[in-house]
Scaffold this active site. Sequence first.
Site, PDB file in Angstrom:
ATOM      1  N   ILE A  21     -56.662 122.923 -72.177  1.00 17.34           N
ATOM      2  CA  ILE A  21     -57.125 121.939 -73.147  1.00 17.34           C
ATOM      3  C   ILE A  21     -57.917 120.879 -72.410  1.00 17.34           C
ATOM      4  CG2 ILE A  21     -55.317 122.272 -74.873  1.00 17.34           C
ATOM      5  CD1 ILE A  21     -53.753 120.094 -73.644  1.00 17.34           C
ATOM      6  N   ASP A  22     -58.692 120.096 -73.149  1.00 15.81           N
ATOM      7  CA  ASP A  22     -59.571 119.103 -72.523  1.00 15.81           C
ATOM      8  C   ASP A  22     -58.787 118.118 -71.660  1.00 15.81           C
ATOM      9  OD1 ASP A  22     -61.517 120.320 -73.967  1.00 15.81           O
ATOM     10  OD2 ASP A  22     -61.783 118.706 -75.413  1.00 15.81           O
ATOM     11  N   ASN A  23     -59.417 117.682 -70.565  1.00 15.93           N
ATOM     12  CA  ASN A  23     -58.777 116.692 -69.689  1.00 15.93           C
ATOM     13  C   ASN A  23     -58.438 115.412 -70.440  1.00 15.93           C
ATOM     14  OD1 ASN A  23     -59.075 118.448 -67.544  1.00 15.93           O
ATOM     15  ND2 ASN A  23     -60.991 117.527 -66.861  1.00 15.93           N
TER      16      ASN A  23
END
Length: 471
Positions: A266-268
Amino acid sequence: MSSVAVASMMFASGCRSFAVPGTARALLISRAALNKHHNKKALSWCFRSSHNSNTALAGETESSTIDDGKLTSTSSSNSYPKYDRLLPCPSQKYPPRVEHLVVSEGGPVLEYICKALDLPPLFVADLIQFGAVFYALVCPQPPPNATEEQIRIFKEVTEPSVVRKRASVKGKTIREAQKAFRVTHVDQLVEPGTYLRVHVHPKRFPRCYQIDWRSRIIAITESYVILDKPAGTSVGGTTDNIEESCATFATRALGLTTPLMTTHQIDNCTEGWNKEYCSVFHGKIREKKVKKLYLALAASPLPTGIITHYMRPINMAPRIVSQDFIKGWQLCRLEVMECNKVPWPTAAIQDKYCVEDCGWPSQDYAYECKINLLTGRTHQIRAQFSACKAPLIGDSAYMPAAIAEMVNPGLNPFGKYIKDFSSESEKETSVINWIAQHGKEPSVAIGLQACQISWDDDEHFYKAGSPWWRC
């Protein structure tokens, strides 16, 4: 601020899961326009000659001086910091610096890089530990903008008569020999003609050192670990940094001798096992047996129900979506299950979690939406909410575009006020201008959390803690 992750799978800014042993494999994407993926901020592609390893071949003049064991490197276009160690993690960000080398003499990789780039041994050892050094048996093809000298060197070291003499290349095609692998040990040997890519300034994640990782562990089983992932951290690492990641720090917090593996990414900026279980879990994801719910903090309200867009099939940010069907574009569907008015995060909370001020008009309330993601496209929630004029708070990539479209309703060529273009050239210019309205990726947190994950008909069910905006 939290998310759920499983290791063997992990939730980001919600829960994430990790698998319990195995070694993580990073996706190899060059930051220097060497491969198919490009980074506009990266240095021009260059490498140092096998004849003169201390001469840069990118039209850049470099000079180096050593002072008290620390090196200061400067060039006509860059001023580099003093190099010593990668730790402690610096508070400031350094501009990208990626060096491409063709080895002129064999020996340990650490010694060669130190000599070729005038870098201290401890610093290079840290780069190798971070996974910031890659090698290939044969130098990859230079990009179209390579200089005549770069092309000459490439042809020289990849000449078939030269390559055939190298035992390490026998039995491999040139394409196979050009595949890059991560250097894993300082004593790894390199032979003349080997290609090296050194990410001298790897992307850093200072948030990793501020987290009580043991407190973020939600569940531990024989097959997987569930982690409440903090925003501003990488799940399994980046191309140039596998050290500062949730997988690494969670492994250490649990005292494991073998590293955790991530089951999905998942996105940082989003909050929130063994190989056999990773494979099993990936199968459940493909069969849509894994259900994840998200919480999004939007700047404007959205009605409950299903929202549909179509995403441009180009694998780079920003992700552009259209409300109308376009042949070849990917279907994006999500369900807004709830939308509740909540207080806009205070300045103190935003400062604490480094939430960026993206210029949205000041207001007292935001809108917390619970989302069932029906398709799983990269940046899907962020792009769809922005297209609905309800961008996520702190989303410096998509909120500026939403603001720009509010000011100029016809700006988005795929929006509500689509106009007819007189030519393909005019349309392409409009698309380029629209992409330019988007900003940079957020550095830490945005209003997005993977808040819940379950599989096998809720036999396995986990929830993240409170999102950062409720803290």
